[in-house]
Design a protein around this motif. Structure first.
Motif, PDB file in Angstrom:
ATOM      1  N   GLY A 170      93.740  62.016  69.862  1.00  0.00           N
ATOM      2  CA  GLY A 170      93.131  60.704  69.747  1.00  0.00           C
ATOM      3  C   GLY A 170      94.156  59.592  69.890  1.00  0.00           C
ATOM      4  N   GLN A 171      95.319  59.760  69.262  1.00  0.00           N
ATOM      5  CA  GLN A 171      96.378  58.754  69.366  1.00  0.00           C
ATOM      6  C   GLN A 171      96.903  58.649  70.793  1.00  0.00           C
ATOM      7  OE1 GLN A 171      99.103  60.337  66.480  1.00  0.00           O
ATOM      8  NE2 GLN A 171      98.213  59.204  64.778  1.00  0.00           N
ATOM      9  N   VAL A 172      97.076  59.786  71.446  1.00  0.00           N
ATOM     10  CA  VAL A 172      97.548  59.772  72.833  1.00  0.00           C
ATOM     11  C   VAL A 172      96.532  59.060  73.722  1.00  0.00           C
ATOM     12  CG1 VAL A 172      98.147  61.196  74.822  1.00  0.00           C
ATOM     13  CG2 VAL A 172      98.951  61.849  72.549  1.00  0.00           C
ATOM     14  N   ALA A 173      95.253  59.353  73.495  1.00  0.00           N
ATOM     15  CA  ALA A 173      94.210  58.705  74.286  1.00  0.00           C
ATOM     16  C   ALA A 173      94.248  57.189  74.119  1.00  0.00           C
ATOM     17  CB  ALA A 173      92.835  59.256  73.890  1.00  0.00           C
ATOM     18  N   VAL A 174      94.455  56.712  72.896  1.00  0.00           N
ATOM     19  CA  VAL A 174      94.545  55.271  72.661  1.00  0.00           C
ATOM     20  C   VAL A 174      95.755  54.678  73.376  1.00  0.00           C
ATOM     21  CG1 VAL A 174      95.077  53.547  70.897  1.00  0.00           C
ATOM     22  CG2 VAL A 174      93.220  55.147  70.532  1.00  0.00           C
ATOM     23  N   MET A 175      96.883  55.376  73.355  1.00  0.00           N
ATOM     24  CA  MET A 175      98.064  54.872  74.044  1.00  0.00           C
ATOM     25  C   MET A 175      97.825  54.785  75.548  1.00  0.00           C
ATOM     26  SD  MET A 175     100.229  54.034  71.745  1.00  0.00           S
ATOM     27  CE  MET A 175     101.722  53.744  72.693  1.00  0.00           C
ATOM     28  N   TYR A 176      97.109  55.749  76.098  1.00  0.00           N
ATOM     29  CA  TYR A 176      96.756  55.672  77.524  1.00  0.00           C
ATOM     30  C   TYR A 176      95.867  54.452  77.788  1.00  0.00           C
ATOM     31  CZ  TYR A 176      98.515  60.393  78.656  1.00  0.00           C
ATOM     32  OH  TYR A 176      99.302  61.489  78.875  1.00  0.00           O
ATOM     33  N   LEU A 177      94.884  54.238  76.918  1.00  0.00           N
ATOM     34  CA  LEU A 177      93.996  53.085  77.088  1.00  0.00           C
ATOM     35  C   LEU A 177      94.785  51.781  77.066  1.00  0.00           C
ATOM     36  CD1 LEU A 177      91.076  54.139  74.711  1.00  0.00           C
ATOM     37  CD2 LEU A 177      90.943  53.993  77.206  1.00  0.00           C
TER      38      LEU A 177
ATOM     39  N   ALA B 142      86.965  64.406  70.141  1.00  0.00           N
ATOM     40  CA  ALA B 142      87.844  63.349  69.635  1.00  0.00           C
ATOM     41  C   ALA B 142      88.302  62.428  70.760  1.00  0.00           C
ATOM     42  CB  ALA B 142      89.055  63.963  68.926  1.00  0.00           C
ATOM     43  N   VAL B 143      88.663  63.010  71.893  1.00  0.00           N
ATOM     44  CA  VAL B 143      89.092  62.199  73.034  1.00  0.00           C
ATOM     45  C   VAL B 143      87.903  61.423  73.600  1.00  0.00           C
ATOM     46  CG1 VAL B 143      90.056  62.242  75.365  1.00  0.00           C
ATOM     47  CG2 VAL B 143      91.009  63.723  73.591  1.00  0.00           C
ATOM     48  N   ALA B 144      86.762  62.110  73.749  1.00  0.00           N
ATOM     49  CA  ALA B 144      85.581  61.448  74.316  1.00  0.00           C
ATOM     50  C   ALA B 144      85.141  60.273  73.454  1.00  0.00           C
ATOM     51  CB  ALA B 144      84.447  62.460  74.470  1.00  0.00           C
ATOM     52  N   GLU B 145      85.120  60.467  72.133  1.00  0.00           N
ATOM     53  CA  GLU B 145      84.716  59.390  71.223  1.00  0.00           C
ATOM     54  C   GLU B 145      85.688  58.206  71.328  1.00  0.00           C
ATOM     55  OE1 GLU B 145      82.466  59.157  68.436  1.00  0.00           O
ATOM     56  OE2 GLU B 145      81.579  61.157  68.367  1.00  0.00           O
ATOM     57  N   THR B 146      86.955  58.514  71.479  1.00  0.00           N
ATOM     58  CA  THR B 146      87.979  57.470  71.492  1.00  0.00           C
ATOM     59  C   THR B 146      87.930  56.635  72.764  1.00  0.00           C
ATOM     60  OG1 THR B 146      89.438  58.740  70.023  1.00  0.00           O
ATOM     61  CG2 THR B 146      90.480  57.059  71.385  1.00  0.00           C
ATOM     62  N   ILE B 147      87.604  57.246  73.890  1.00  0.00           N
ATOM     63  CA  ILE B 147      87.690  56.513  75.158  1.00  0.00           C
ATOM     64  C   ILE B 147      86.342  56.023  75.671  1.00  0.00           C
ATOM     65  CG2 ILE B 147      89.713  57.865  75.815  1.00  0.00           C
ATOM     66  CD1 ILE B 147      87.955  59.321  77.865  1.00  0.00           C
ATOM     67  N   ALA B 148      85.221  56.562  75.166  1.00  0.00           N
ATOM     68  CA  ALA B 148      83.919  56.406  75.819  1.00  0.00           C
ATOM     69  C   ALA B 148      83.569  54.970  76.187  1.00  0.00           C
ATOM     70  CB  ALA B 148      82.831  57.015  74.949  1.00  0.00           C
ATOM     71  N   ASP B 149      83.292  54.129  75.189  1.00  0.00           N
ATOM     72  CA  ASP B 149      82.859  52.769  75.489  1.00  0.00           C
ATOM     73  C   ASP B 149      83.981  51.925  76.070  1.00  0.00           C
ATOM     74  OD1 ASP B 149      83.967  53.022  72.803  1.00  0.00           O
ATOM     75  OD2 ASP B 149      83.581  50.886  72.608  1.00  0.00           O
ATOM     76  N   ARG B 150      85.217  52.319  75.789  1.00  0.00           N
ATOM     77  CA  ARG B 150      86.353  51.533  76.272  1.00  0.00           C
ATOM     78  C   ARG B 150      86.594  51.725  77.772  1.00  0.00           C
ATOM     79  NH1 ARG B 150      89.488  53.605  70.878  1.00  0.00           N
ATOM     80  NH2 ARG B 150      89.239  51.731  69.591  1.00  0.00           N
ATOM     81  N   THR B 151      86.007  52.769  78.346  1.00  0.00           N
ATOM     82  CA  THR B 151      86.145  53.025  79.785  1.00  0.00           C
ATOM     83  C   THR B 151      84.785  52.980  80.480  1.00  0.00           C
ATOM     84  OG1 THR B 151      86.024  55.418  79.379  1.00  0.00           O
ATOM     85  CG2 THR B 151      88.220  54.435  79.497  1.00  0.00           C
ATOM     86  N   ALA B 152      83.803  52.362  79.842  1.00  0.00           N
ATOM     87  CA  ALA B 152      82.428  52.426  80.336  1.00  0.00           C
ATOM     88  C   ALA B 152      82.261  51.785  81.708  1.00  0.00           C
ATOM     89  CB  ALA B 152      81.486  51.767  79.333  1.00  0.00           C
ATOM     90  N   ARG B 153      83.021  50.722  81.999  1.00  0.00           N
ATOM     91  CA  ARG B 153      82.808  50.056  83.283  1.00  0.00           C
ATOM     92  C   ARG B 153      83.462  50.802  84.441  1.00  0.00           C
ATOM     93  NH1 ARG B 153      87.235  46.296  84.320  1.00  0.00           N
ATOM     94  NH2 ARG B 153      88.495  45.991  82.441  1.00  0.00           N
ATOM     95  N   GLY B 154      84.311  51.773  84.152  1.00  0.00           N
ATOM     96  CA  GLY B 154      84.807  52.674  85.180  1.00  0.00           C
ATOM     97  C   GLY B 154      86.012  52.206  85.950  1.00  0.00           C
ATOM     98  N   ASP B 155      86.145  50.900  86.181  1.00  0.00           N
ATOM     99  CA  ASP B 155      87.254  50.409  86.997  1.00  0.00           C
ATOM    100  C   ASP B 155      88.354  49.768  86.174  1.00  0.00           C
ATOM    101  OD1 ASP B 155      85.824  48.245  86.141  1.00  0.00           O
ATOM    102  OD2 ASP B 155      85.833  47.198  88.075  1.00  0.00           O
TER     103      ASP B 155
END
Length: 623
Positions: free
Chosen positions: A420-427, A275-288
């Motif tokens: 998943g919600q926490v991960a989105v808030m971090y993003l 759930a966390v991986a799906e939520t953050i994957a493409d949104r953190t793809a560039r790494g920086d």
């Protein structure tokens, strides 16, 4: 999570695929499709909505005929096919975005569960080569990457393509000119083989083929598999053959839907890394940094200048918002107010232009949260919805949406949807910090890297087993009262842990900021009181330790959740549950997992139904 089913064999494949997809409906979906190979002709049908919509579309296939009752039956008896139910992540819910996807020539057909993190780079590369894309999805790139590697050998093409893909996914590929061959690949997303006599099945979960075979082979992470009617071959990404044991399972249909777990709640706890991986994957793809391309009309300029953020939510979603408040204020230096959604609209709040109001609702249908969002929007505020469900009311009432990607959650007590919600808030907090320049670039990149490692830490924790947590539950499950304590970022974790325990075990439970303990709760402590303390590494850890000492002096029993490597905490707590070391602001995503399991085992020891606790509903649609 999306559902996958594939078949090679002698039976008509159409009905098998549709029946398999029906068995995966419990996973949740918004569209579905199948591709079936007849001779060298591939027929693909996709439909938005439920499986009946797909059945209706399939009835129009050239090889389908009507029988009494209106069900389609295969005439040409195709023997190879793949099917898919999609829970939308990249791209809107539409027929074009539904699976299966194919390459430009219609030779290669694929179905995918998961996310390809480097799809944008691959898409640009393919577009430069003349490839025209027909969907908005990341999944489609897999078909084109395989296609450019294909010279008549599908296993070799998939093997080569696998090395180009970054992300977490499971996919199945089929080639028009190789009937009787399916190739699957797995990287951190589930895929399992069903072994038959002269036929083989491939699916994301056992229920898809359980009525046809109980002989299974579990595909391990990082493996590829080739299915032909006569057998199955496993291999590593470099082509090395792998021996895989055939296991005879004795699951009934309900157990199969639970993936072999005894309850849906336990299954969903174990799905949290995904759930966390799906939520953050493409949104953190560039790494920086962080990319939030699905924010609707909320642009970077607004986020850069936003004067104040107000979070409205209920229950578990409120706790996720609290964690987000600490992260946003700490990283982006934007003031954040928290409001219980059910109270917000009754206090005539001061809100208007320049404010960002965030409504968090797993279902997107929580009545109080929707009412709070509408009030804020009426007064000129910009409204952002955080939800797990595309097309929900919250998505229509907001200016922008950030979706969690936890998949369907059946257990009433939220677990994977919370992380998943926490991960989105971090993003969101990291994106705000990036836009406002409040974090140095190297610090931002460091935090993004730590965030991307969290799914691995969760997996490690769950793979290690929970015998220690179960033992603690056995010692305390008869207690009539639990107290949970935390400070700073640990407080929302304590609140969420206490909520889980009271929801499913019916034990009187309270949660407090540890510094407030002397202002009342300390009077409740005695020799029979278990006190759960969130004591992960943080700038206030010494304060938490001081509070733990105060608890111990009163004779209560301390159960501490601490970061690995902190041996000192064992001098103060009777029982310690450790989580991996990470940046202290990110620790809640790890610390909540042992508290979920503690609540789970306490409730099970008390003989309770954790999936359907009394008096509670999954979605609260009335005030």
């Amino acid at each position: 999570m999306c559902g996958i089913v594939g078949y090679v064999g002698a039976r008509p494949v159409q009905g098998l695929l549709l029946a398999g997809l029906e068995k995966l409906e419990y996973r949740g979906y918004d569209s579905a499709g199948i591709s079936i190979l007849s001779g060298e002709q591939v027929d693909s049908v996709r439909a938005v909505g439920n499986l009946q919509a797909l059945r209706d579309a399939v009835a129009a296939l050239p090889h389908a005929a009507e029988v009494p009752g209106g069900a389609p039956v295969a005439v040409a008896e195709p023997t190879t096919g793949i099917g898919h139910t999609r829970w939308a992540t990249h791209g809107r819910v539409s027929e074009e975005n539904a699976h299966p996807h194919e390459d430009v020539d219609g030779r290669i057909h694929i179905v995918v569960n998961g996310i390809v993190e480097n799809y944008m780079a691959l898409k640009r590369e393919l577009a430069d080569e003349g490839v025209v894309f027909t969907s908005e999805t990341d999944a489609e790139v897999i078909a084109h990457v395989i296609s450019r590697r294909y010279d008549g050998d599908l296993p070799a093409a998939v093997q080569a393509a696998y090395g180009e893909l970054v992300g977490h996914f499971a996919f199945v590929a089929m080639a028009a000119d190789e009937p009787g061959v399916l190739v699957g690949a797995r990287r951190e997303c589930p895929l399992v083989v069903g072994r038959g006599d002269g036929e083989q099945f491939l699916a994301s979960a056992v229920p898809a083929f359980l009525e046809h075979t109980r002989r299974v082979q579990f595909i391990e992470d990082g493996e590829l598999v080739v299915l032909r009617p006569g057998g199955v071959d496993f291999m590593s990404p470099d082509g090395t053959p792998i021996e895989r044991e055939v296991v005879e399972i004795d699951w009934d249909a309900e157990t199969a839907e639970k993936g072999g777990y005894e309850t849906f709640m336990l299954k969903e706890i174990h799905e949290q890394a995904d759930a966390v991986a799906e939520t953050i994957a493409d949104r953190t793809a560039r790494g920086d940094g962080v990319d939030l391309g699905d924010l609707g009309t909320i642009d970077d300029a607004f986020l850069r200048d936003v004067r104040r953020i107000i979070v409205v939510a209920c229950g578990t979603s409120y706790h996720a918002g609290l964690i987000g408040r600490y992260a946003i204020e700490g990283w982006a230096r934007v003031p954040v107010e928290m409001d219980v959604a059910s109270e917000y609209r009754y206090r005539n709040p001061v809100v208007g232009p320049g404010d960002l109001v965030i409504g968090i609702s797993q279902s997107g249908e929580t009545a109080d949260t929707l009412a709070a969002m509408r009030l804020a929007r009426e007064r000129g505020a910009t409204v952002l919805a955080i939800t797990n469900v595309m097309g929900s009311q919250a998505t229509r009432d907001a200016d922008g949406v950030l979706f969690t990607r936890a998949g369907l959650e059946i257990g009433v007590a939220a677990t994977k949807t919370f992380v998943g919600q926490v991960a989105v808030m971090y993003l969101l907090a990291l994106r705000l910090a990036e836009l406002r320049g409040t974090l140095a670039p190297e610090r931002l990149a460091e935090l993004v890297g730590e965030l991307k490692r969290l799914p691995h830490h969760i997996t490690e924790m769950l793979d290690a087993g929970d015998e220690e947590i179960r033992a603690i539950a056995e010692r305390h499950y008869k207690a009539e009262f639990f107290l949970y304590l935390g400070r700073h970022i640990g407080l929302p974790v304590a609140l969420e842990g206490a909520l889980k325990l009271k929801e499913i075990s019916y034990i009187a439970t309270d949660a407090y900021a540890a510094g407030e303990m002397k202002h009342g709760p300390i009077a409740l402590l005695d020799d029979d009181t278990p006190v759960v303390c969130v004591a992960t590494d943080s700038p206030v850890l010494d304060k938490v330790v001081s509070n733990i000492q105060e608890v111990r002096v009163r004779g209560a029993h301390v159960i501490a959740v601490a970061s690995a490597g902190n041996e000192e905490i064992r001098e103060h707590a009777e029982e310690v549950l450790t989580v991996a070391e990470t940046d202290w602001m990110l620790a809640p995503l790890l610390a909540v997992v042992p508290l979920q399991l503690l609540s789970y085992h306490v409730a099970r020891l008390r003989g309770l139904n954790v999936d359907q606790p009394r008096n509670l509903a999954k979605t609260v649609t009335v005030e």
